[in-house]
Design a protein around this motif. Structure first.
Motif, PDB file in Angstrom:
ATOM      1  N   MET B   1       0.845  -1.195   0.000  1.00  0.00           N
ATOM      2  CA  MET B   1       0.000   0.000   0.000  1.00  0.00           C
ATOM      3  C   MET B   1       0.880   1.244   0.000  1.00  0.00           C
ATOM      4  O   MET B   1       1.675   1.456   0.895  1.00  0.00           O
ATOM      5  CB  MET B   1      -0.872  -0.017   1.262  1.00  0.00           C
ATOM      6  CG  MET B   1      -2.181   0.666   1.033  1.00  0.00           C
ATOM      7  SD  MET B   1      -3.203   0.524   2.483  1.00  0.00           S
ATOM      8  CE  MET B   1      -2.717   1.979   3.350  1.00  0.00           C
ATOM      9  N   LEU B   2       0.736   1.995  -1.033  1.00  0.00           N
ATOM     10  CA  LEU B   2       1.579   3.171  -1.139  1.00  0.00           C
ATOM     11  C   LEU B   2       0.739   4.433  -1.027  1.00  0.00           C
ATOM     12  O   LEU B   2      -0.377   4.492  -1.517  1.00  0.00           O
ATOM     13  CB  LEU B   2       2.284   3.178  -2.496  1.00  0.00           C
ATOM     14  CG  LEU B   2       3.457   2.209  -2.636  1.00  0.00           C
ATOM     15  CD1 LEU B   2       3.964   2.239  -4.050  1.00  0.00           C
ATOM     16  CD2 LEU B   2       4.552   2.549  -1.655  1.00  0.00           C
ATOM     17  N   SER B   3       1.288   5.373  -0.364  1.00  0.00           N
ATOM     18  CA  SER B   3       0.589   6.660  -0.283  1.00  0.00           C
ATOM     19  C   SER B   3       1.585   7.719   0.118  1.00  0.00           C
ATOM     20  O   SER B   3       2.716   7.422   0.494  1.00  0.00           O
ATOM     21  CB  SER B   3      -0.545   6.589   0.721  1.00  0.00           C
ATOM     22  OG  SER B   3      -1.287   7.770   0.653  1.00  0.00           O
ATOM     23  N   THR B   4       1.152   8.956   0.054  1.00  0.00           N
ATOM     24  CA  THR B   4       2.026  10.030   0.518  1.00  0.00           C
ATOM     25  C   THR B   4       1.580  10.455   1.906  1.00  0.00           C
ATOM     26  O   THR B   4       0.462  10.159   2.335  1.00  0.00           O
ATOM     27  CB  THR B   4       1.917  11.245  -0.421  1.00  0.00           C
ATOM     28  OG1 THR B   4       0.562  11.661  -0.412  1.00  0.00           O
ATOM     29  CG2 THR B   4       2.369  10.900  -1.810  1.00  0.00           C
ATOM     30  N   GLU B   6       0.911  13.348   2.681  1.00  0.00           N
ATOM     31  CA  GLU B   6      -0.199  14.281   2.481  1.00  0.00           C
ATOM     32  C   GLU B   6      -1.520  13.546   2.402  1.00  0.00           C
ATOM     33  O   GLU B   6      -2.514  13.941   3.016  1.00  0.00           O
ATOM     34  CB  GLU B   6       0.016  15.066   1.182  1.00  0.00           C
ATOM     35  CG  GLU B   6       0.991  16.207   1.341  1.00  0.00           C
ATOM     36  CD  GLU B   6       1.496  16.724   0.010  1.00  0.00           C
ATOM     37  OE1 GLU B   6       1.207  16.085  -1.021  1.00  0.00           O
ATOM     38  OE2 GLU B   6       2.178  17.745   0.009  1.00  0.00           O
ATOM     39  N   GLN B   7      -1.519  12.448   1.639  1.00  0.00           N
ATOM     40  CA  GLN B   7      -2.758  11.703   1.473  1.00  0.00           C
ATOM     41  C   GLN B   7      -3.211  11.091   2.791  1.00  0.00           C
ATOM     42  O   GLN B   7      -4.393  11.097   3.114  1.00  0.00           O
ATOM     43  CB  GLN B   7      -2.563  10.602   0.416  1.00  0.00           C
ATOM     44  CG  GLN B   7      -2.462  11.128  -0.993  1.00  0.00           C
ATOM     45  CD  GLN B   7      -3.813  11.592  -1.514  1.00  0.00           C
ATOM     46  OE1 GLN B   7      -4.827  10.942  -1.296  1.00  0.00           O
ATOM     47  NE2 GLN B   7      -3.850  12.741  -2.186  1.00  0.00           N
ATOM     48  N   VAL B   8      -2.244  10.565   3.545  1.00  0.00           N
ATOM     49  CA  VAL B   8      -2.601   9.941   4.824  1.00  0.00           C
ATOM     50  C   VAL B   8      -3.175  10.991   5.775  1.00  0.00           C
ATOM     51  O   VAL B   8      -4.224  10.792   6.390  1.00  0.00           O
ATOM     52  CB  VAL B   8      -1.373   9.259   5.455  1.00  0.00           C
ATOM     53  CG1 VAL B   8      -1.696   8.803   6.868  1.00  0.00           C
ATOM     54  CG2 VAL B   8      -0.943   8.083   4.603  1.00  0.00           C
ATOM     55  N   TRP B  11      -6.547  11.972   4.640  1.00  0.00           N
ATOM     56  CA  TRP B  11      -7.535  10.934   4.928  1.00  0.00           C
ATOM     57  C   TRP B  11      -7.954  10.996   6.403  1.00  0.00           C
ATOM     58  O   TRP B  11      -9.131  10.914   6.732  1.00  0.00           O
ATOM     59  CB  TRP B  11      -6.909   9.575   4.598  1.00  0.00           C
ATOM     60  CG  TRP B  11      -7.776   8.408   4.956  1.00  0.00           C
ATOM     61  CD1 TRP B  11      -8.799   7.905   4.233  1.00  0.00           C
ATOM     62  CD2 TRP B  11      -7.673   7.598   6.136  1.00  0.00           C
ATOM     63  NE1 TRP B  11      -9.360   6.843   4.886  1.00  0.00           N
ATOM     64  CE2 TRP B  11      -8.689   6.628   6.043  1.00  0.00           C
ATOM     65  CE3 TRP B  11      -6.816   7.604   7.239  1.00  0.00           C
ATOM     66  CZ2 TRP B  11      -8.866   5.669   7.039  1.00  0.00           C
ATOM     67  CZ3 TRP B  11      -6.996   6.654   8.214  1.00  0.00           C
ATOM     68  CH2 TRP B  11      -8.015   5.696   8.116  1.00  0.00           C
ATOM     69  N   GLN B 140      -9.003  16.015   1.616  1.00  0.00           N
ATOM     70  CA  GLN B 140      -8.172  14.860   1.252  1.00  0.00           C
ATOM     71  C   GLN B 140      -7.013  15.293   0.362  1.00  0.00           C
ATOM     72  O   GLN B 140      -5.896  14.827   0.512  1.00  0.00           O
ATOM     73  CB  GLN B 140      -9.051  13.830   0.530  1.00  0.00           C
ATOM     74  CG  GLN B 140      -8.302  12.705  -0.158  1.00  0.00           C
ATOM     75  CD  GLN B 140      -7.941  11.602   0.806  1.00  0.00           C
ATOM     76  OE1 GLN B 140      -8.818  10.946   1.368  1.00  0.00           O
ATOM     77  NE2 GLN B 140      -6.657  11.402   1.033  1.00  0.00           N
ATOM     78  N   ASN B 141      -7.270  16.204  -0.517  1.00  0.00           N
ATOM     79  CA  ASN B 141      -6.252  16.565  -1.493  1.00  0.00           C
ATOM     80  C   ASN B 141      -5.473  17.813  -1.122  1.00  0.00           C
ATOM     81  O   ASN B 141      -4.793  18.380  -1.960  1.00  0.00           O
ATOM     82  CB  ASN B 141      -6.913  16.759  -2.861  1.00  0.00           C
ATOM     83  CG  ASN B 141      -7.436  15.451  -3.388  1.00  0.00           C
ATOM     84  OD1 ASN B 141      -6.762  14.425  -3.295  1.00  0.00           O
ATOM     85  ND2 ASN B 141      -8.652  15.454  -3.894  1.00  0.00           N
TER      86      ASN B 141
END
Ligand code: SF4
Lengths: 444, 172, 225
Positions: B1-4, B6-8, B11, B140-141
């Motif tokens: 599971m990849l994310s940045t 920022e995204q985490v 979220w 979220q963004n």
């Protein structure tokens, strides 16, 4: 009591009076400096328990309230002035936004006033009157439901709120079906109502009539004998008949003090004299009594709705809903289309391709509006909070010269010091909630 | 599971928005019904209406804002913890609505920055939920630091280039 | 044009021309030539009809010879009874109306201000609606005062409910109610200039300062260029 003027000076033009009065901040400062044991608590205007943007400045001695001051005006919208710049018909759009929990009552009071000025009170069709009565009583139920629900929430009980808003939602669905809008519907117009009941509306209301009694019973079961509720409401915020009269208080508060004064009975309008219902009263003059009156009123409202519905589906079926005067009645008998908008294909076809005169007439009536003979009138209705009066002044033009609303919340809120002083600070909340002020109506 | 990161962070933030309800007028009643059993704001983790601005990050300005109330609104906004968002609910809060008169502030954006303008008089609870979902998307963004500055510039440019509504056509 | 062939045009002064009273911009309706004429002020001759005669008789009796000048005019219009009361006598009249057993107007429905800039010498009116619960009757008191001397005695001592209503009327119309316990603004902020519901006050476009920022008039607001 101090002198009415702060200062009077003699100038060349004459006497100059300064009536600035005390600023609230100044007041708080003076009071804080003065008393060492007293605590000044400022509640609001943004406070979840004060029913909207109401501000209370409480002087506390320990837990006891020694002085309660009410500050209002945080929602002053200038509706009365704004109406002077719109036509008489457009006025309903404004008044409906005053006391937003009981929009139909504002509209009815205003329209009764305008009709009085026009002299068409007797010519408003009976079907329109019956629809008005039905809509008003539906609104009364939804308004009382919110009153009891928020009251519960302000005391810390969420369930009454959930019940109340569920029931209100049911009423709003019916309202939306009939008028196209959930709130602020501008449905009642001078001379009648804007659209006739759409097909199936009678069944919808009938359905509501079947479910609602049980729901009211549920609410009663939960609250009527609930020991916590009783402890918070019994003998709290006592205000007897003398106090009510002096302060000009009407509505459930007055009836909870034992006087069966209800305009629907004493000075009937919209044909209320032909309906059968009781005026519930209590003698306790406290918060609990007001709650009981509200509950009983909802039950009576159901009775009235039933009778109105019988007439609407029986003898009054197919009647007109707007006064038979082409100069006053809104040109189209609006029909609620499948898109939920009130338009009228037949009428549009008629004015656009049938008759030039009809088009001119339509244009004139819509842009200019109708003229109302000069004079003034006062019409009042019994809103869920008390006597709602509209003082309507015309100078003979197509716009109101002045409209003033005597809103029951505004007047009833003056009872806050009388009911709160000397009591506990926790009881202030239930006292204010039992008055059931709607700030939109208070401040207008 | 990849994310940045920022995204985490986005979220996490979007799923625990605590609204400071600023109920003013008729719209506040619809706001209340949104929290009621039928529309159930709890589905979005937002049923906890915060009474204290200190523990809130979303202000829903529901209703007409009078000149007298404006300083209070600003004060409450100032008390809220960063990051914070504002929804202007109803035409009155968005632009003054039908009350273009002496008493009403012609849009709360005169007083606080607004993220979402929600039209309607009053907006239906469904519309409010839609606005909240859109705001969630925005949260979220949201980017951080230098990226945020760049994002702001981009959004600004986009807004400036946008055609008037009438030229945009019905196609989205 | 000869006037023989035309319907009689009333002689009353012109109240207003045009639709929205707007000059220059604003009136886009094409009804700029609308003429509104003003109704003359009349007092209604007896009998008034209904219970109005009884109320008027009783009031006359209760006021007695000393206060016979209190009521200037009686108007019965659209099924409503209006007493135009001299302002110096307002408190006595109100007290009589409340206390006399034959009258007993114990419930007041508040004070409503009206501004008639064209009525010289009586520009500001305060209108009080009274209701008798005992006899189930209604009437209206109307008091006027000139703009140059906007004073009307306060009736809070008779009807405590007038406390807020008089404050509201002071706030919106600038009528000073002499003897009111605390005549302060109620709706507008304490430092507001002017009385906004008077006819000489514009609807919008009042520069409002908020921390140094001014909100311009609606028609000069926000240009998207
Ligand atoms: S937008 Fe409409 S519903 Fe909302 S506060 Fe304004 S008038 Fe009321």
């Amino acid at each position: 009591m101090s002198a009415p003027y702060e200062e009077i000076t003699d100038a060349t033009e004459g006497k100059v009076y300064t009536v600035s009065g005390n600023d609230w901040t100044e007041l708080v400062e003076t009071l804080t400096g003065q008393q060492d044991e007293q605590l000044v608590v400022n509640m609001g205007p943004q406070h979840p328990s004060t029913h909207g943007v109401l501000r209370l400045v409480l002087n506390l001695d320990g837990e006891t309230v020694t002085e309660a001051r009410t500050v209002i005006g945080y929602l002053h919208t200038g509706i009365e002035k704004n109406m002077e710049f719109r036509t008489w018909t457009q006025g309903t759009t404004f008044v409906t936004r005053m006391d937003y929990l009981a929009p139909i009552f504002n509209e009815t009071a205003y329209c009764l006033g305008v009709e009085k000025l026009l002299g068409i009170t007797d010519r408003v069709p009976e079907r329109a009157q019956a629809i008005r009565v039905m809509m008003m009583e539906l609104t009364r139920i939804s308004s009382h439901m919110v009153a009891i629900g928020t009251f519960g929430m302000e005391l810390g009980a969420t369930t009454p709120f959930l019940f109340g808003s569920r029931e209100r939602e049911m009423v709003l669905d019916v309202m939306e079906y009939i008028t196209g809008l959930r709130m602020n519907m501008a449905y009642i117009r001078p001379g009648g109502v804007s659209v006739d009941l759409p097909a199936g509306a009678v069944d919808k209301v009938g359905e509501l009539l079947k479910i609602m009694p049980q729901r009211i019973k549920d609410m009663r079961k939960m609250l009527d004998a609930n020991p916590v509720y009783l402890a918070r409401t019994k003998d709290v915020a006592y205000l007897d008949l003398t106090g009510c009269m002096a302060l000009g208080i009407t509505g459930p508060m007055l009836r909870a003090a034992g006087l069966p004064w209800d305009l629907r009975k004493s000075q009937p309008y919209c044909g209320y004299e032909t309906y059968e219902f009781d005026v519930p009263t209590e003698r306790t003059a406290d918060v609990y009594g007001r709650y009981l009156v509200r509950m009983a009123e909802m039950e009576q409202s159901l009775k009235i709705i039933e009778q109105a519905l019988d007439r609407l589906s029986g003898p009054l079926k197919g009647d007109r809903v707007m006064v038979d005067d082409k100069k006053i009645g809104w040109p189209a008998q609006l029909a609620l289309g499948p898109d939920g908008l009130g338009n009228s294909p037949d009428h549009i076809a008629h004015i656009m391709s049938g008759s030039m005169e009809a088009l001119i007439h339509h244009f004139k009536l819509v842009t200019e509006g109708f003229r109302v003979p000069a004079g003034q009138a006062f019409a009042s209705v019994e809103s869920p909070r008390g006597e709602l009066g509209a003082h309507v002044v015309s100078d003979g033009g197509t716009r109101p010269y002045r409209v003033h609303f005597r809103d029951p919340s505004f007047t009833n809120l003056q009872a806050v010091p009388a009911t709160c002083e000397g009591g506990m600070v926790a009881d202030v909340i239930s006292a204010v909630a039992s008055i059931d002020p709607v700030m939109g109506g208070v401040d207008r | 599971m990849l994310s940045t990161v920022e995204q985490v962070a986005g979220w996490a933030r979007k799923n625990s928005v605590w609204p400071a309800t600023f109920g003013l007028a008729c719209c506040a009643i619809e706001l209340m019904s949104t929290g009621g059993p039928k529309h159930d704001l709890a589905r979005f983790g937002m049923e906890r209406a915060s009474a204290s601005p200190r523990q809130a990050d979303l202000m829903i300005v529901a209703g007409r804002l009078s000149q007298k109330m404006a300083p209070v609104l600003r004060q409450i906004y100032d008390q809220m913890a960063e990051p914070k968002w504002v929804i202007a609910m109803g035409v009155c809060a968005s632009s003054g609505g039908m009350f273009n008169n002496y008493a009403i502030v012609q849009g709360v954006d005169h007083v606080v920055p607004v993220d979402i303008y929600l039209p309607g008089c009053p907006p239906r609870p469904e519309m409010l939920i839609d606005a909240i979902v859109k705001l969630h998307d925005k949260i979220q963004n949201t980017k951080f630091g230098a990226h945020r500055a760049k994002q702001i510039d981009e959004l600004e440019l986009q807004a400036l280039r946008a055609l008037p509504l009438i030229d945009q056509g019905s196609a989205k | 044009m000869s006037s023989d062939n035309l319907p009689g045009v009333p002689e009353e002064p012109i109240a207003r021309t045009g639709m929205f009273g707007a000059t220059g911009t604003g009136d886009t309706s094409g009804y700029g030539r609308l003429v509104v004429r003003r109704k003359p002020e009349l007092s209604t001759p007896r009998p008034y009809g209904g219970y109005f005669d009884t109320v008027a008789d009783e009031l006359e009796r209760a006021l007695g010879a000393e206060l016979a000048d209190a009521v200037e005019r009686v108007v019965v219009d659209r099924g409503e009874l209006t007493f135009h009361v001299r302002r110096e006598r307002l408190v006595e009249v109100a007290r009589t109306l409340r206390d006399d057993p034959a009258l007993r107007f114990e419930l007041s429905l508040g004070v409503s201000g009206v501004h008639y800039p064209h009525l010289e010498g009586e520009e500001l009116h305060a209108v009080i609606h009274l209701c008798s619960i005992t006899h189930n009757k209604r009437l209206r008191l109307e008091v006027s005062c000139p703009d140059a001397d906007p004073h009307i005695p306060s009736t809070v001592s008779v009807y405590p409910t007038h406390d807020w209503h008089e404050r509201e009327t002071w706030d919106f119309f600038g009528i000073v109610f002499d003897g009111h316990p605390a005549l302060t603004r109620i709706m507008m902020p304490d430092d507001w200039d002017g009385h906004p519901q008077r006819k000489d006050y514009p609807l919008g476009g009042i520069p409002v300062e908020y921390r140094g920022a001014e909100i311009p008039a609606p028609d000069q607001r926000r240009s998207y260029s």
